[in-house]
Every structure is written in C-alpha cells, then in structure tokens.
Design a protein around this motif. Structure first.
Motif, PDB file in Angstrom:
ATOM      1  N   ARG A  86       0.831  -1.217   0.000  1.00 25.43           N
ATOM      2  CA  ARG A  86       0.000   0.000   0.000  1.00 25.43           C
ATOM      3  C   ARG A  86       0.854   1.250   0.000  1.00 25.43           C
ATOM      4  O   ARG A  86       0.582   2.194  -0.725  1.00 25.43           O
ATOM      5  N   LYS A  87       1.815   1.266   0.911  1.00 26.46           N
ATOM      6  CA  LYS A  87       2.696   2.418   1.070  1.00 26.46           C
ATOM      7  C   LYS A  87       4.118   1.916   1.261  1.00 26.46           C
ATOM      8  O   LYS A  87       4.325   0.789   1.699  1.00 26.46           O
ATOM      9  N   SER A  88       5.079   2.789   0.986  1.00 28.43           N
ATOM     10  CA  SER A  88       6.487   2.424   1.136  1.00 28.43           C
ATOM     11  C   SER A  88       6.986   2.739   2.536  1.00 28.43           C
ATOM     12  O   SER A  88       6.678   3.799   3.091  1.00 28.43           O
ATOM     13  N   LEU A  89       7.781   1.843   3.061  1.00 26.24           N
ATOM     14  CA  LEU A  89       8.506   2.112   4.305  1.00 26.24           C
ATOM     15  C   LEU A  89       9.781   2.863   3.932  1.00 26.24           C
ATOM     16  O   LEU A  89      10.533   2.440   3.057  1.00 26.24           O
ATOM     17  N   GLN A  90      10.026   3.998   4.616  1.00 23.73           N
ATOM     18  CA  GLN A  90      11.133   4.884   4.303  1.00 23.73           C
ATOM     19  C   GLN A  90      12.272   4.719   5.310  1.00 23.73           C
ATOM     20  O   GLN A  90      12.064   4.285   6.440  1.00 23.73           O
ATOM     21  N   LEU A  91      13.462   5.131   4.893  1.00 26.45           N
ATOM     22  CA  LEU A  91      14.652   5.066   5.737  1.00 26.45           C
ATOM     23  C   LEU A  91      14.382   5.689   7.107  1.00 26.45           C
ATOM     24  O   LEU A  91      13.810   6.775   7.198  1.00 26.45           O
ATOM     25  N   TRP A  92      14.753   4.972   8.161  1.00 27.99           N
ATOM     26  CA  TRP A  92      14.652   5.345   9.578  1.00 27.99           C
ATOM     27  C   TRP A  92      13.230   5.301  10.134  1.00 27.99           C
ATOM     28  O   TRP A  92      13.024   5.541  11.300  1.00 27.99           O
ATOM     29  N   GLN A  93      12.254   4.978   9.307  1.00 31.55           N
ATOM     30  CA  GLN A  93      10.864   4.945   9.780  1.00 31.55           C
ATOM     31  C   GLN A  93      10.663   3.797  10.762  1.00 31.55           C
ATOM     32  O   GLN A  93      11.153   2.689  10.560  1.00 31.55           O
ATOM     33  N   LYS A  94       9.910   4.064  11.832  1.00 35.67           N
ATOM     34  CA  LYS A  94       9.540   3.017  12.786  1.00 35.67           C
ATOM     35  C   LYS A  94       8.309   2.291  12.254  1.00 35.67           C
ATOM     36  O   LYS A  94       7.411   2.929  11.689  1.00 35.67           O
ATOM     37  N   TYR A  95       8.281   0.973  12.449  1.00 37.33           N
ATOM     38  CA  TYR A  95       7.154   0.159  12.021  1.00 37.33           C
ATOM     39  C   TYR A  95       7.117  -1.096  12.878  1.00 37.33           C
ATOM     40  O   TYR A  95       8.051  -1.379  13.634  1.00 37.33           O
ATOM     41  N   SER A  96       6.041  -1.833  12.774  1.00 39.85           N
ATOM     42  CA  SER A  96       5.986  -3.124  13.454  1.00 39.85           C
ATOM     43  C   SER A  96       5.617  -4.196  12.440  1.00 39.85           C
ATOM     44  O   SER A  96       4.943  -3.932  11.443  1.00 39.85           O
ATOM     45  N   ILE A  97       6.110  -5.385  12.721  1.00 39.19           N
ATOM     46  CA  ILE A  97       5.728  -6.564  11.943  1.00 39.19           C
ATOM     47  C   ILE A  97       4.749  -7.334  12.816  1.00 39.19           C
ATOM     48  O   ILE A  97       5.098  -7.800  13.901  1.00 39.19           O
ATOM     49  N   GLU A  98       3.518  -7.418  12.347  1.00 34.94           N
ATOM     50  CA  GLU A  98       2.468  -8.142  13.052  1.00 34.94           C
ATOM     51  C   GLU A  98       2.358  -9.522  12.411  1.00 34.94           C
ATOM     52  O   GLU A  98       2.237  -9.624  11.191  1.00 34.94           O
ATOM     53  N   THR A  99       2.424 -10.555  13.225  1.00 36.25           N
ATOM     54  CA  THR A  99       2.489 -11.924  12.713  1.00 36.25           C
ATOM     55  C   THR A  99       1.490 -12.807  13.441  1.00 36.25           C
ATOM     56  O   THR A  99       1.396 -12.757  14.667  1.00 36.25           O
ATOM     57  N   ARG A 100       0.769 -13.623  12.690  1.00 34.25           N
ATOM     58  CA  ARG A 100      -0.095 -14.625  13.314  1.00 34.25           C
ATOM     59  C   ARG A 100      -0.226 -15.828  12.393  1.00 34.25           C
ATOM     60  O   ARG A 100      -0.102 -15.716  11.168  1.00 34.25           O
ATOM     61  N   ILE A 101      -0.449 -16.963  13.011  1.00 29.78           N
ATOM     62  CA  ILE A 101      -0.741 -18.181  12.247  1.00 29.78           C
ATOM     63  C   ILE A 101      -2.235 -18.149  11.952  1.00 29.78           C
ATOM     64  O   ILE A 101      -3.051 -17.982  12.864  1.00 29.78           O
ATOM     65  N   ILE A 102      -2.590 -18.309  10.679  1.00 28.53           N
ATOM     66  CA  ILE A 102      -4.008 -18.283  10.315  1.00 28.53           C
ATOM     67  C   ILE A 102      -4.561 -19.683  10.081  1.00 28.53           C
ATOM     68  O   ILE A 102      -5.754 -19.830   9.834  1.00 28.53           O
ATOM     69  N   GLY A 103      -3.721 -20.707  10.172  1.00 29.52           N
ATOM     70  CA  GLY A 103      -4.211 -22.074  10.039  1.00 29.52           C
ATOM     71  C   GLY A 103      -3.146 -23.012   9.514  1.00 29.52           C
ATOM     72  O   GLY A 103      -2.012 -22.613   9.258  1.00 29.52           O
ATOM     73  N   LEU A 104      -3.533 -24.262   9.395  1.00 25.83           N
ATOM     74  CA  LEU A 104      -2.647 -25.250   8.815  1.00 25.83           C
ATOM     75  C   LEU A 104      -3.481 -26.290   8.098  1.00 25.83           C
ATOM     76  O   LEU A 104      -4.677 -26.448   8.355  1.00 25.83           O
ATOM     77  N   ASP A 105      -2.862 -26.957   7.171  1.00 28.73           N
ATOM     78  CA  ASP A 105      -3.476 -28.089   6.495  1.00 28.73           C
ATOM     79  C   ASP A 105      -2.423 -29.187   6.406  1.00 28.73           C
ATOM     80  O   ASP A 105      -1.374 -29.102   7.050  1.00 28.73           O
ATOM     81  N   THR A 106      -2.670 -30.198   5.624  1.00 29.98           N
ATOM     82  CA  THR A 106      -1.730 -31.322   5.556  1.00 29.98           C
ATOM     83  C   THR A 106      -0.423 -30.948   4.869  1.00 29.98           C
ATOM     84  O   THR A 106       0.551 -31.687   4.967  1.00 29.98           O
ATOM     85  N   LYS A 107      -0.389 -29.819   4.181  1.00 25.31           N
ATOM     86  CA  LYS A 107       0.811 -29.412   3.444  1.00 25.31           C
ATOM     87  C   LYS A 107       1.629 -28.314   4.114  1.00 25.31           C
ATOM     88  O   LYS A 107       2.822 -28.224   3.895  1.00 25.31           O
ATOM     89  N   ALA A 108       0.986 -27.434   4.887  1.00 28.28           N
ATOM     90  CA  ALA A 108       1.710 -26.251   5.354  1.00 28.28           C
ATOM     91  C   ALA A 108       1.073 -25.627   6.591  1.00 28.28           C
ATOM     92  O   ALA A 108      -0.072 -25.918   6.935  1.00 28.28           O
ATOM     93  N   ILE A 109       1.859 -24.741   7.205  1.00 32.19           N
ATOM     94  CA  ILE A 109       1.392 -23.831   8.247  1.00 32.19           C
ATOM     95  C   ILE A 109       1.331 -22.460   7.568  1.00 32.19           C
ATOM     96  O   ILE A 109       2.286 -22.056   6.896  1.00 32.19           O
ATOM     97  N   TYR A 110       0.224 -21.743   7.750  1.00 35.89           N
ATOM     98  CA  TYR A 110       0.011 -20.484   7.051  1.00 35.89           C
ATOM     99  C   TYR A 110       0.067 -19.309   8.023  1.00 35.89           C
ATOM    100  O   TYR A 110      -0.593 -19.322   9.056  1.00 35.89           O
ATOM    101  N   PHE A 111       0.858 -18.314   7.631  1.00 31.75           N
ATOM    102  CA  PHE A 111       1.012 -17.095   8.415  1.00 31.75           C
ATOM    103  C   PHE A 111       0.430 -15.919   7.641  1.00 31.75           C
ATOM    104  O   PHE A 111       0.539 -15.870   6.409  1.00 31.75           O
TER     105      PHE A 111
END
Length: 181
Positions: A86-111
């Motif tokens: 959507r938007k670019s992260l710029q040099l020195w900008q503070k941000y967070s990485i939000e992470t969650r597992i949304i599920g799994l099936d027989t092939k993979a774990i999905y984030f």
C-alpha cells in the motif's frame, strides 16, 4: 546472509520478551535501516519477505516452539508467499511486523504478516511454510502433537487453498522441467 546478524540478535532478544501462545499474534517493533532500502530510498520489495522472517522467528521464540523444533531437528522452510503493498517504508521509519498463524493443512502452516505504521497497514503477506526433518516434511499430526491443536475457530480462508493449488510447483522428488512454451 544480509540479515544473519539481525536474526541471531532477534533470537536472543525475543527470548527475553513476554511469552506468547503459538496461536497468538506477535508484534515486533523495528526501524528501517540503510541495509533495508534500495536505490529509491525505500524498503526493497524483496526485503519485505526477509524482514517478515524476523516476525515469524519472534513468534516462534516467544511461544517456545523454536526451542522444541530445534530439539526435534525440525527446520522451517517457506513453501509459498504472496504480498500486497500500500505504502512504502522509508529510511529510519519506525514500524511493526504483526504476525499470526491463520491455520494449517496437511501441506503447510500459514502465516499472515503485516507491516504496520501507527496503526495503518503498509504491506500484507501470506506465507505458507513447511517444517522438515532430515529432508522430509513433518506431518500435520506431529505438528499438532508438539504445538497443540489450533483454536476451534481457526479456519483457513477458502482463497488460501485455491492460491496454494494454483501457485504450487511439483514436489522436490518430482520432475519440474523448464519450458516457456
């Protein structure tokens, strides 16, 4: 290799942060560094996935599954990824990485992972990961036995199954010849 030192530092510092359940979301606060940007002076599109690795490691360490995976000889590998910007992260900008597992099936774990600045999503990615041990995939049953069952209301969106089916390459033990025609 460019994030090796940051990854090692994160493995140490995440172990000192508050504990999480594996099915809970993780939030990792960072700042855009000079090594994250390209000639346009914003985070390079490919760098987003590398930075998101840090978010997944943070969740794995804080939930205790990283230690259990290593003890069992399991290694995480990315099996598929998709991202929208959507938007670019710029040099020195503070941000967070939000992470969650949304599920799994027989092939993979999905984030699902998001780059967020002041409550606003800048980029969102979905990552399919596999756990492997001695070159073979770890089964869904082994994963659930080690990490516990996902919450009953955790159901993969239908489009994830379609995306994986449409995007998947043949398994490593099958032929995948290159032919543009």
């Amino acid at each position: 290799m460019h994030l090796l030192l940051r990854t090692l530092m994160l493995l140490f510092t995440s172990s000192k942060r508050s504990a999480l359940g594996v099915w809970e979301p993780s939030s990792l606060e960072l700042r855009v560094l000079p090594t994250d940007i390209d000639i346009a002076m914003h985070v390079n599109n490919g760098m987003y996935f590398s930075l998101m690795d840090l978010g997944r490691f943070d969740l794995m360490v804080r939930s205790g599954i990283w230690r259990r995976m290593r003890r069992r000889g399991w290694t995480p590998v990315a099996a598929g990824e998709t991202i929208a910007f959507r938007k670019s992260l710029q040099l020195w900008q503070k941000y967070s990485i939000e992470t969650r597992i949304i599920g799994l099936d027989t092939k993979a774990i999905y984030f699902e992972q998001r780059m967020v600045v002041e409550g606003e999503i800048y980029a969102r990615a979905h990552i399919a990961t596999r756990l492997v041990s001695k070159g073979k995939p770890v089964t869904q049953e082994e994963i659930i036995q080690e990490f516990g069952a996902p919450p009953a209301d955790l159901e993969l969106p239908a489009w994830i199954h379609e995306w994986r089916g449409n995007n998947a390459l043949p398994g490593a033990r099958r032929s995948a010849p290159h032919d543009w025609s």
